[in-house]
Design a protein around this motif. Structure first.
Motif, short mmCIF file in Angstrom:
data_model
loop_
_atom_site.label_atom_id
_atom_site.label_comp_id
_atom_site.label_asym_id
_atom_site.label_seq_id
_atom_site.Cartn_x
_atom_site.Cartn_y
_atom_site.Cartn_z
N GLN A 224 1.27 -7.51 -9.88
CA GLN A 224 0.87 -8.61 -9.40
C GLN A 224 1.71 -9.38 -8.66
OE1 GLN A 224 0.13 -10.79 -13.20
NE2 GLN A 224 -1.41 -9.46 -14.01
N ILE A 225 3.14 -9.22 -8.85
CA ILE A 225 4.00 -10.09 -8.08
C ILE A 225 4.01 -9.26 -6.70
CG2 ILE A 225 6.59 -9.92 -7.62
CD1 ILE A 225 6.84 -10.41 -10.67
N ILE A 226 3.82 -7.80 -6.55
CA ILE A 226 3.65 -7.24 -5.37
C ILE A 226 2.39 -7.52 -4.59
CG2 ILE A 226 3.53 -4.82 -4.19
CD1 ILE A 226 5.07 -3.73 -6.72
N ASP A 227 1.41 -7.62 -5.14
CA ASP A 227 0.11 -8.14 -4.55
C ASP A 227 0.05 -9.34 -4.00
OD1 ASP A 227 -1.14 -5.42 -5.33
OD2 ASP A 227 -1.83 -6.26 -7.08
N HIS A 228 0.90 -10.31 -4.83
CA HIS A 228 1.03 -11.78 -4.52
C HIS A 228 1.89 -11.68 -3.33
CE1 HIS A 228 1.57 -16.16 -4.43
NE2 HIS A 228 2.97 -15.90 -4.43
N SER A 229 2.70 -11.11 -3.16
CA SER A 229 3.85 -10.86 -1.96
C SER A 229 3.21 -10.55 -0.77
CB SER A 229 5.14 -10.07 -2.35
OG SER A 229 5.85 -10.47 -3.37
N LYS A 230 2.38 -9.42 -1.20
CA LYS A 230 1.66 -8.75 0.15
C LYS A 230 0.84 -9.72 0.66
CE LYS A 230 0.07 -4.67 -0.33
NZ LYS A 230 -0.73 -3.49 -0.69
N ALA A 231 -0.06 -10.52 -0.32
CA ALA A 231 -1.27 -11.51 0.17
C ALA A 231 -0.47 -12.75 1.17
CB ALA A 231 -2.08 -11.93 -0.89
#
Length: 655
Positions: A224-231
């Protein structure tokens, strides 16, 4: 992972056609079906229909899942209250050692990790269909009710089943309950890496009971942290904590493999400064790749090396090439062991010729990832009490780099990071307090999985090395039935105990601290470095393997890895004196007292590491010393021996 490709009552199995059963197996087989597998299944079906024709009760499973090993047993039969694990060697005329170990491993796996099988008799059977002569079928059960592997011809199977069932006379197994029972595997890190590399989900290979924070929850939170950082085009860093053996490395490998498989453009990488760990994992994965896919060893190693890298090689390449790195997600194992500014500068200037290098390793590593113009994520895996070498920075260097050089990075932390086990010095505590952070409980792994028989082992060892014998004795009272720890003053007795305890392919070996220089008088030469890949991976026939009990692994060789059974060899570098621990270093011909608190901590942690390598049990060897040798008089060892006895341990020699 499906429990089996096919499972039915034996009565139903006997009525269904061979083609129908084969069709069910083929339908559930996710890999390309080769003719060898087809012929093996058809042969097994035909033979079992013949020999089981007289059985009206019982249940049969084809290709039964063994999650911890990422494999499947050929057949599991439930008859009466007995679990039979059958491994076929269709067309074989002999019983080779690896096949015997394999079927034994499957039986032990069910006993240890399948909840409904804990209290049942389990009989592993190896069937060589072309074996000649009549074999004596002696059924010998170990105390945990797992039988010694039985080597049989197929026509002997009915009599064997009837005999084993007659020995118990207990009620039949409730098939529905047995099938639905929880499976709680705890793989070694090598087994886990192999399974993850084969695209098994972490839920299939790691325990997920209510008492342990599920590794999948940690993976999900980081994802979730990775996806949030990417978005949001953010640069983020996560600090994941865990007790020794809780699965931090497994969590790191899981996130790296999961992102690599589902988001290949991220080029996720697992980085470790632990040279032996990287060597062993790469070699194990490469060997597995060669065995499964028939690729060349060099090709397999290239593939594996892009996924698992030595952090120092990653650092050196980033210095050589100032371009933006390919990796968007970098997982750093044992991040608290990264080098301080002084250590990194000294090494880089002297060994690498970088005269102007003036950063701590954490600062430089974040600096490299910060080259990305949009987003990236760094995952730091943090262990408590694991610093064992001079120049290791702890977490303060990470906090200092983030606060002073990368204030725009988002910082996510375990809600246990502020505990004394992870952040203990005042400067680091102050830095952490001054930074905006996002705490999450899912970023902490609280229960040891290495010692599946004794989840409180790390607490017991903590009391021992912290000189709390009463607390250690109380803790050992809760684990000794499931996790044996013995004392001995006889090294040969320790070796004999280790050999007697291991079954199947269970691995054993000797460990000692790197400062245990006077164990040489006992025939153990600490300065002779082991070949980690050979020591951890090679079989009993290889003199370089841990099985030979000749070469000794130190804390530097074994940190992050594990054996099933361990002999811990205790020298006079850490010794009890007047009720306290004394810390010593052997120089020349004498022991010198260690005065620096930092070096005392490293020595204590060295013993913490070697005392937490065993999954199933260990024996502690404390030498007797010798009056005629001033470097090892009995008084250097006797108080330590007495202290360990006061912690609740018993002497094998007088048991």
């Amino acid at each position: 992972m499906q429990i089996a490709y096919y499972d039915e009552p034996i009565k139903a199995f006997l009525k269904v056609s061979e083609d129908a059963i084969f069709g069910e197996l083929a339908k559930r087989h996710v890999f390309a079906l080769e003719y060898q597998q087809r012929d093996a299944w058809l042969g097994q079906i035909r033979l079992l229909k013949s020999v089981l024709s007289s059985f009206k009760l019982g249940h049969i499973f084809f290709e039964f899942a063994i999650p911890r090993m990422g494999k499947r047993a050929d057949i599991v039969l439930l008859v009466g209250d007995v679990v039979f694990v059958l491994e076929f060697k269709v067309g074989a005329g002999s019983f080779d050692r690896s096949a015997i170990e394999q079927v034994h491993d499957y039986a032990l796996d069910l006993k240890n990790f399948h909840k409904a099988s804990h209290d049942l008799p389990i009989v592993p059977v190896l069937l060589a269909t072309e074996a000649e002569g009549t074999r004596q079928l002696d059924v010998t059960f170990a105390p945990d009710r797992v039988a010694k592997p039985i080597l049989a011809r197929i026509e002997q199977l009915p009599d064997l089943i009837a005999h084993c069932v007659s020995l118990t006379g207990s009620p039949e197994i409730d098939i529905k309950s047995w099938k639905e029972a929880g499976y709680q595997p705890t793989p070694t890190i090598v087994e886990a890496a192999q399974a993850l590399f084969q695209n098994h989900a972490v839920e299939e290979i790691a325990r997920s009971d209510a008492s342990a924070l599920n590794l999948s929850q940690t993976t999900d939170r980081i994802s979730q942290i990775i996806d949030h950082s990417k978005a949001q085009k953010r640069k983020s860093i996560c600090f994941v904590t865990g007790v020794p053996g809780a699965g931090k490395t497994l969590a790191g490998l899981n996130i790296a493999t999961k992102r690599a498989q589902e988001h290949s453009e991220e080029h996720a990488v697992f980085l470790s400064g632990n040279g032996p760990l990287v060597t062993v994992l790469r070699e194990a994965l490469a060997r597995d790749e060669v065995a499964r896919n028939g690729t060349t060893k060099s090709t397999a190693l290239r593939k594996v090396s892009s996924f698992i890298q030595n952090i120092h090689h990653f650092r050196d390449e980033a210095l050589r090439n100032r371009a933006v790195p390919d990796e968007k997600v970098a997982v750093f194992d044992e991040a608290q062991r990264a080098w301080t500014r002084d250590q990194a500068a000294r090494f880089m200037q002297a060994k690498r010729g970088h005269e102007g290098f003036d950063m701590s390793e954490p600062e430089f590593l974040v600096h490299v990832m910060d080259r990305h113009v949009d987003w990236c994520v760094v995952v730091c895996l943090i262990g408590g009490g694991q610093e064992i070498n001079t120049g290791e920075a702890g977490l303060g260097a990470w906090f200092s780099a983030l606060k002073h050089h990368f204030p725009n990075w988002d910082v996510y932390i375990s809600d246990r990071l502020k505990d004394g086990d992870y952040v203990s010095d005042e400067a680091s505590t102050q830095l952490l307090a001054e930074m905006p952070v996002h705490p999450y409980r899912e970023l902490h792994l609280s229960v040891s999985m290495r010692s599946f028989r004794a989840e409180t082992l790390s607490s017991f060892i903590g009391h021992v090395v912290d000189n709390r014998p009463e607390a250690a004795r109380e803790m050992y009272h809760h684990i000794h039935d499931r996790y044996p720890i013995w004392l001995t003053r006889d090294l040969d007795r320790a070796r004999h105990w280790l050999r007697s305890k291991a079954r199947g392919s269970e691995r054993y070996g000797l460990v000692a601290s790197s400062g245990a220089r006077r164990l040489r008088a006992e025939g153990l030469h600490i300065k002779a470095k082991v070949d980690a890949a050979s020591w951890f991976l090679n079989d009993r026939r290889d003199v370089r393997s841990s099985f030979y009990l000749e070469e000794v692994g130190t804390e530097f060789d074994v940190q992050g890895l594990e054996l099933d059974w361990v002999g811990v060899c205790w020298d006079a570098d850490l010794r009890q004196k007047s009720g306290k621990w004394g810390y010593y270093n052997f120089r020349g011909t004498v022991w010198q007292r260690l005065q620096q608190k930092e070096r005392q901590l490293y020595l204590k942690n060295a013993y913490r590491v070697i005392l937490t390598r065993a999954r199933q049990g260990m024996i502690l060897f404390v030498p007797k010393g010798h009056e005629a040798d001033h470097t090892r008089p009995p008084c250097f060892y006797d108080e330590t021996y007495d202290f360990l006895k006061s912690c609740g341990l018993k002497d094998l020699d007088v048991a």
